[in-house]
Design a protein around this motif. Structure first.
Motif, PDB file in Angstrom:
ATOM      1  N   MET A 154       1.027  -1.356  -0.253  1.00 53.00           N
ATOM      2  CA  MET A 154      -0.080   0.224  -0.348  1.00 53.00           C
ATOM      3  C   MET A 154       0.944   1.202   0.338  1.00 53.00           C
ATOM      4  O   MET A 154       0.694   2.902  -0.423  1.00 53.00           O
ATOM      5  CB  MET A 154      -0.639   0.354   1.100  1.00 53.00           C
ATOM      6  CG  MET A 154      -2.109  -0.513   0.509  1.00 53.00           C
ATOM      7  SD  MET A 154      -3.641  -0.490  -0.198  1.00 53.00           S
ATOM      8  CE  MET A 154      -3.723   0.964   0.755  1.00 53.00           C
ATOM      9  N   ILE A 155       1.596   0.730   0.760  1.00 57.45           N
ATOM     10  CA  ILE A 155       3.217   2.513   0.760  1.00 57.45           C
ATOM     11  C   ILE A 155       3.433   2.422  -1.016  1.00 57.45           C
ATOM     12  O   ILE A 155       3.724   3.892  -0.866  1.00 57.45           O
ATOM     13  CB  ILE A 155       4.021   1.847   2.214  1.00 57.45           C
ATOM     14  CG1 ILE A 155       3.043   2.114   3.651  1.00 57.45           C
ATOM     15  CG2 ILE A 155       4.891   3.151   1.869  1.00 57.45           C
ATOM     16  CD1 ILE A 155       3.891   2.021   5.017  1.00 57.45           C
ATOM     17  N   THR A 156       4.476   1.567  -1.214  1.00 59.18           N
ATOM     18  CA  THR A 156       4.874   1.987  -2.175  1.00 59.18           C
ATOM     19  C   THR A 156       4.049   2.378  -3.448  1.00 59.18           C
ATOM     20  O   THR A 156       3.888   2.567  -4.179  1.00 59.18           O
ATOM     21  CB  THR A 156       5.778   0.269  -2.757  1.00 59.18           C
ATOM     22  OG1 THR A 156       4.695  -0.568  -2.582  1.00 59.18           O
ATOM     23  CG2 THR A 156       6.791  -0.019  -1.772  1.00 59.18           C
ATOM     24  N   PHE A 157       2.149   1.905  -3.452  1.00 59.39           N
ATOM     25  CA  PHE A 157       1.341   1.871  -4.689  1.00 59.39           C
ATOM     26  C   PHE A 157       1.418   3.103  -4.255  1.00 59.39           C
ATOM     27  O   PHE A 157       1.344   4.336  -5.542  1.00 59.39           O
ATOM     28  CB  PHE A 157       0.800   1.073  -4.582  1.00 59.39           C
ATOM     29  CG  PHE A 157       1.005   0.215  -5.103  1.00 59.39           C
ATOM     30  CD1 PHE A 157       0.305  -0.001  -6.406  1.00 59.39           C
ATOM     31  CD2 PHE A 157       1.925  -1.053  -5.210  1.00 59.39           C
ATOM     32  CE1 PHE A 157       0.147  -1.225  -7.336  1.00 59.39           C
ATOM     33  CE2 PHE A 157       1.696  -2.139  -5.928  1.00 59.39           C
ATOM     34  CZ  PHE A 157       0.625  -1.735  -7.107  1.00 59.39           C
ATOM     35  N   LEU A 158       0.940   3.915  -3.461  1.00 60.54           N
ATOM     36  CA  LEU A 158       0.423   5.445  -2.801  1.00 60.54           C
ATOM     37  C   LEU A 158       1.528   6.480  -3.584  1.00 60.54           C
ATOM     38  O   LEU A 158       1.371   7.009  -3.785  1.00 60.54           O
ATOM     39  CB  LEU A 158      -0.326   5.474  -1.331  1.00 60.54           C
ATOM     40  CG  LEU A 158      -1.221   4.534  -1.172  1.00 60.54           C
ATOM     41  CD1 LEU A 158      -1.289   4.838   0.121  1.00 60.54           C
ATOM     42  CD2 LEU A 158      -2.665   5.448  -2.307  1.00 60.54           C
TER      43      LEU A 158
END
Length: 490
Positions: A48-52
């Motif tokens: 979630m962090i890398t995508f956002l």
């Protein structure tokens, strides 16, 4: 000056992936029952962090497929928050039909939607790619379900749970099929694709290994699932991620479908049924009716698409075989064949007259010399459109080559060759607007007419029209169409 994202080296991503995978895998293995849910939650939150971050800094320009992936990741993040003992309690791949299974299946369906959108972006000229991906999912998921998952399901597996687990298995295989199809056309994004395909494969492996043992330790399936989450976390960080959904050149999109793939799709379920008979298994399989219901319509849709593409190609070839590429008029071969057919109809009494008008442009060479060949081509296209507009609806207009045109008129009803030649001269003489200038050309028209009983051949008819046209160029003061009309009536 910062290095562009697409040309940045990929080794930091690979090194970071290996380092985080080592730390996460070791931490999960060494942690106790209370610590493992925390490790699993942290790893689940990392994608979630890398995508956002990648969506926020513009590294992923085509946001829709990646946004669908983020929604799927958000659903997966709910699982360790709401059911922290789900993985350690051997609930993965057990076909319990629980809300957890539904949540995971829905998340994977969102992944499939995202990869389908990406595939549509990459293969806009190849609509069969999505059908191929679906067939891959069924063909690959069928044996996995029948030979590796279903025989090891616990006695408590419900019918709804089996249906949900089978659907999830097919969806993950379809995701892998979409990604493989994209990989055929996306060389710049294959590093990202490798991480995404590894995510699908590792998730499938986790489900299979969790279902295989009747009970006990769930470490291997958990480690595989952790690796899957870390793979999808690395995908948007790879330099090739931005190119993954960019449509390739048209020439790179075409891919032949081999017939063995359709044959394998149709044979998948019969092969599974044959293996069941050989093994002496008596229990019925949910896969066979469901798989057949899915495969047959997909194969029929693929065959229909291939047939449509073939018909379109045949129409295109037929058009190019009979039409001039520059002007869209009938070409020399077609127009001369139509003259032969018209003369046959004249001899058998189906027509009362066959008339041809041979038109040669005046002053066309100076247009080419002064303004260039693109301007000359524009003039020829304009003249072609004007000739088509001035003739009768059933008359045929063709281009013999260069600046020479031929009009075939079948029958005398509503036809006055002298008047038609005058209208041709008037409409062609209208100046043609070019990008940087205005060009004007004239036209000399020679007319030849054949009536029943004359026995004129096509060569003779064209020769008469050609002679009349050159006579008109020489005379200039007398309409060549009138001269020829009088001569052939004598």
């Amino acid at each position: 000056m910062p290095r562009p994202r697409s040309t940045a080296p990929a080794w930091p991503v690979h090194a970071g992936f290996v380092a985080v995978l080592t730390v996460a895998g070791t931490s999960y293995a060494l942690a106790g029952p209370t610590g493992r849910p925390l490790v699993f939650f942290l790893v689940t939150a990392l994608p979630m962090i890398t995508f956002l971050i990648s969506l926020g800094n513009g590294s992923l320009p085509d946001r829709r497929p990646w946004t669908l992936a983020v929604l799927g990741l958000a659903l997966l993040l709910v699982i360790p928050l709401r059911w922290p003992d789900w993985l350690g309690g051997l609930h993965l791949g057990r076909a319990e039909g629980s809300l957890t299974d539904l949540t995971m299946s829905t998340a994977h369906t969102l992944f499939l939607m995202g990869t389908a959108v990406a595939l549509r972006r990459r293969a806009s000229a190849d609509p069969g790619g999505m059908i191929d991906a679906a067939l891959f999912g069924i063909c690959a998921g069928g044996p996995l379900w029948e030979w590796l998952v279903r025989p090891h399901l616990p006695d408590g597996a419900t019918a709804g749970g089996q249906l949900l687990l089978l659907g999830d298995l097919l969806v993950l295989c379809a995701v892998a099929g979409c990604l493989l199809r994209i990989g055929m056309m996306a060389e710049a994004g294959r590093g990202t694709l490798a991480y995404l395909i590894a995510t699908s494969v590792l998730t499938l492996a986790a489900m299979i290994t969790s279902a295989a043992p009747p009970g006990g330790e769930a470490l291997w399936s958990a480690e595989l699932l952790l690796a899957a989450f870390l793979c999808i976390a690395a995908a948007p960080l790879h330099p090739g991620a931005s190119a993954l959904t960019v449509p390739p050149p048209a020439a790179a999109q075409a891919r032949k479908l081999r017939l063995w793939w359709l044959a394998a799709s149709l044979c998948a379920n019969p092969v599974i049924a044959a293996v069941q008979v050989i093994r002496g298994e008596q229990s019925s399989s949910l896969l066979l009716p469901l798989g057949t219901l899915l495969v047959v319509p997909l194969v029929l849709a693929r065959i229909r698409l291939l047939s449509t593409q073939r018909d379109r190609a045949e129409r295109t070839l037929a058009y190019h075989a009979t039409h001039d590429e520059l002007t869209g008029l009938h070409n020399r071969r077609h127009i001369t064949a139509e003259i032969d057919r018209a003369l046959v109809d004249l001899d058998r009494g189906a027509l009362d007259e066959v008339t041809i008008l041979l038109c040669d442009l005046d002053g066309f060479k100076p247009v080419n010399d002064r303004y260039g060949h693109p301007a000359g081509d524009a003039v020829l296209r304009t003249v072609a459109a004007r000739l088509t507009a001035v003739v009768r609806a059933d008359d045929l207009v063709g281009r013999l080559g260069g600046d020479e045109f031929l009009i075939l008129c079948r029958g005398s009803a509503g036809l006055d060759p002298t008047d038609l030649a005058a209208r041709i001269a008037e409409t062609v003489a209208t100046p043609v607007a070019l990008p940087d200038a205005t060009a004007a050309v004239g036209v000399t028209t020679g007319v030849a007419r054949a009536r029943p009983g004359q026995g004129l051949t096509r060569e003779a008819l064209i020769s008469h029209a050609d002679a009349a046209m050159y006579a008109g160029k020489a005379g200039r003061g007398r309409p060549s169409s009138t001269l020829e009309a009088v001569r052939h009536q004598a």
